[in-house]
Design a protein around this motif. Sequence first.
Motif, PDB file in Angstrom:
ATOM      1  N   ALA A 271      -2.017  -6.773   0.158  1.00  0.00           N
ATOM      2  CA  ALA A 271      -2.017  -7.763  -0.898  1.00  0.00           C
ATOM      3  C   ALA A 271      -2.761  -7.274  -2.004  1.00  0.00           C
ATOM      4  N   ALA A 272      -3.965  -6.568  -1.642  1.00  0.00           N
ATOM      5  CA  ALA A 272      -4.947  -6.034  -2.631  1.00  0.00           C
ATOM      6  C   ALA A 272      -4.100  -5.106  -3.842  1.00  0.00           C
ATOM      7  N   VAL A 273      -3.155  -4.314  -3.128  1.00  0.00           N
ATOM      8  CA  VAL A 273      -2.553  -3.464  -4.012  1.00  0.00           C
ATOM      9  C   VAL A 273      -1.395  -4.174  -5.006  1.00  0.00           C
ATOM     10  N   LEU A 274      -0.800  -5.008  -4.312  1.00  0.00           N
ATOM     11  CA  LEU A 274       0.118  -5.855  -5.037  1.00  0.00           C
ATOM     12  C   LEU A 274      -0.638  -6.573  -6.160  1.00  0.00           C
TER      13      LEU A 274
ATOM     14  N   ARG B  26      10.894  10.667  -6.428  1.00  0.00           N
ATOM     15  CA  ARG B  26      10.366  11.675  -7.440  1.00  0.00           C
ATOM     16  C   ARG B  26      11.502  12.096  -8.205  1.00  0.00           C
ATOM     17  N   THR B  27      12.739  12.384  -7.585  1.00  0.00           N
ATOM     18  CA  THR B  27      13.717  13.025  -8.196  1.00  0.00           C
ATOM     19  C   THR B  27      14.803  11.928  -8.882  1.00  0.00           C
ATOM     20  N   SER B  28      14.529  10.737  -8.486  1.00  0.00           N
ATOM     21  CA  SER B  28      15.585   9.676  -9.250  1.00  0.00           C
ATOM     22  C   SER B  28      14.606   8.674  -9.324  1.00  0.00           C
ATOM     23  N   PRO B  29      13.892   8.480 -10.465  1.00  0.00           N
ATOM     24  CA  PRO B  29      12.920   7.445 -10.635  1.00  0.00           C
ATOM     25  C   PRO B  29      13.522   5.961 -10.973  1.00  0.00           C
ATOM     26  N   HIS B  30      14.742   6.217 -11.058  1.00  0.00           N
ATOM     27  CA  HIS B  30      15.327   4.611 -11.538  1.00  0.00           C
ATOM     28  C   HIS B  30      15.885   4.157 -10.255  1.00  0.00           C
ATOM     29  N   THR B  31      15.565   4.761  -9.091  1.00  0.00           N
ATOM     30  CA  THR B  31      15.961   4.195  -7.830  1.00  0.00           C
ATOM     31  C   THR B  31      15.267   2.600  -7.713  1.00  0.00           C
ATOM     32  N   GLU B  32      15.899   1.577  -7.411  1.00  0.00           N
ATOM     33  CA  GLU B  32      15.412   0.373  -7.353  1.00  0.00           C
ATOM     34  C   GLU B  32      14.461   0.294  -5.888  1.00  0.00           C
ATOM     35  N   VAL B  33      13.282  -0.191  -6.002  1.00  0.00           N
ATOM     36  CA  VAL B  33      12.339  -0.443  -4.982  1.00  0.00           C
ATOM     37  C   VAL B  33      12.298  -2.085  -5.040  1.00  0.00           C
ATOM     38  N   GLU B  34      12.347  -2.380  -3.489  1.00  0.00           N
ATOM     39  CA  GLU B  34      12.191  -3.892  -3.277  1.00  0.00           C
ATOM     40  C   GLU B  34      10.687  -4.134  -2.650  1.00  0.00           C
ATOM     41  N   ILE B  35      10.028  -5.056  -3.128  1.00  0.00           N
ATOM     42  CA  ILE B  35       8.574  -5.216  -2.416  1.00  0.00           C
ATOM     43  C   ILE B  35       8.649  -6.070  -1.453  1.00  0.00           C
TER      44      ILE B  35
ATOM     45  N   HIS C 114       0.732  -0.975   0.051  1.00  0.00           N
ATOM     46  CA  HIS C 114      -0.051   0.000  -0.069  1.00  0.00           C
ATOM     47  C   HIS C 114       0.767   1.322   0.058  1.00  0.00           C
ATOM     48  N   HIS C 115       2.182   1.126   0.564  1.00  0.00           N
ATOM     49  CA  HIS C 115       2.768   2.185   0.360  1.00  0.00           C
ATOM     50  C   HIS C 115       3.236   2.731  -1.046  1.00  0.00           C
ATOM     51  N   LEU C 116       3.218   1.826  -1.784  1.00  0.00           N
ATOM     52  CA  LEU C 116       3.502   2.410  -3.406  1.00  0.00           C
ATOM     53  C   LEU C 116       2.285   3.320  -3.757  1.00  0.00           C
ATOM     54  N   LEU C 117       1.202   3.183  -3.257  1.00  0.00           N
ATOM     55  CA  LEU C 117       0.091   4.292  -3.519  1.00  0.00           C
ATOM     56  C   LEU C 117       0.207   5.542  -2.602  1.00  0.00           C
ATOM     57  N   CYS C 118       0.495   5.068  -1.353  1.00  0.00           N
ATOM     58  CA  CYS C 118       0.620   6.232  -0.213  1.00  0.00           C
ATOM     59  C   CYS C 118       1.575   7.268  -0.980  1.00  0.00           C
ATOM     60  N   LEU C 119       2.892   6.839  -1.495  1.00  0.00           N
ATOM     61  CA  LEU C 119       3.937   7.891  -2.051  1.00  0.00           C
ATOM     62  C   LEU C 119       3.239   8.628  -3.197  1.00  0.00           C
ATOM     63  N   LEU C 120       2.623   8.061  -3.767  1.00  0.00           N
ATOM     64  CA  LEU C 120       1.825   8.896  -5.152  1.00  0.00           C
ATOM     65  C   LEU C 120       1.111  10.182  -4.436  1.00  0.00           C
ATOM     66  N   GLY C 121       0.522   9.953  -3.263  1.00  0.00           N
ATOM     67  CA  GLY C 121      -0.100  10.809  -2.736  1.00  0.00           C
ATOM     68  C   GLY C 121       0.207  11.725  -1.551  1.00  0.00           C
ATOM     69  N   TYR C 122       1.389  11.282  -1.343  1.00  0.00           N
ATOM     70  CA  TYR C 122       2.184  12.224  -0.302  1.00  0.00           C
ATOM     71  C   TYR C 122       2.580  13.644  -0.568  1.00  0.00           C
ATOM     72  N   ARG C 123       1.992  14.638   0.363  1.00  0.00           N
ATOM     73  CA  ARG C 123       2.007  15.883   0.385  1.00  0.00           C
ATOM     74  C   ARG C 123       2.477  16.480   1.407  1.00  0.00           C
ATOM     75  N   GLY C 124       3.135  15.928   2.391  1.00  0.00           N
ATOM     76  CA  GLY C 124       3.843  16.482   3.606  1.00  0.00           C
ATOM     77  C   GLY C 124       2.972  16.091   5.005  1.00  0.00           C
ATOM     78  N   MET C 125       1.899  15.465   4.599  1.00  0.00           N
ATOM     79  CA  MET C 125       0.869  15.170   5.929  1.00  0.00           C
ATOM     80  C   MET C 125       1.490  13.981   6.381  1.00  0.00           C
TER      81      MET C 125
ATOM     82  N   ASP D 142      12.156  -3.565  -8.717  1.00  0.00           N
ATOM     83  CA  ASP D 142      11.997  -2.856  -9.995  1.00  0.00           C
ATOM     84  C   ASP D 142      12.163  -1.350  -9.680  1.00  0.00           C
ATOM     85  N   SER D 143      12.360  -0.677 -10.777  1.00  0.00           N
ATOM     86  CA  SER D 143      12.675   0.782 -10.381  1.00  0.00           C
ATOM     87  C   SER D 143      11.349   1.262 -10.203  1.00  0.00           C
ATOM     88  N   TRP D 144      11.404   2.614  -9.208  1.00  0.00           N
ATOM     89  CA  TRP D 144      10.226   3.172  -9.133  1.00  0.00           C
ATOM     90  C   TRP D 144       9.380   3.730 -10.433  1.00  0.00           C
TER      91      TRP D 144
END
Length: 139
Positions: free
Chosen positions: A74-77, A37-46, A8-19, A88-90
């Motif tokens: 699980a639902a988000v994945l 946001r600034t380095s979209p090639h950063t590797e993310v491990e699920i 679910h944090h994959l989606l939370c990060l899309l909406g993060y605005r400082g709260m 995979d990359s961000w």
Amino acid sequence: MTIRLRGHHLLCLLGYRGMGYSDDFCTNMTIIYETLRTSPHTEVEIVIGPDDVCKAYPPDKAYHCEGTVYGLDAAVLAKLGLSANERDSWQSICSRVAATMVPEDISRLCTTCPWEKYGVCSEGVGLVVNGQPLPKVGS
């Protein structure tokens, strides 16, 4: 650098605005968000369970990182076609969001989330779907 994220944090990060839950939590989340946001090639491990976002969850709040959010993870994945231990990359993850989601999916997936009512995650999905960049935190 690899950033470890649960579903679910994959989606939370899309909406993060400082709260967030605390100043420390927001500092940590801002670092993760701005890195992606600034380095979209950063590797993310699920990962399953607590991740790099959870490590800054305030100790004085009810800890939910080990609770009911596993179902949401699980639902988000499943929606994104991702699985635990995948790397995979961000940028690639955002491409999956763009190919498989619409902003309205947030209200269906994230019904128990206290941040859903602000509409920022739906907005973030919309930006990704439309090929627009995510905003800098605080702008």
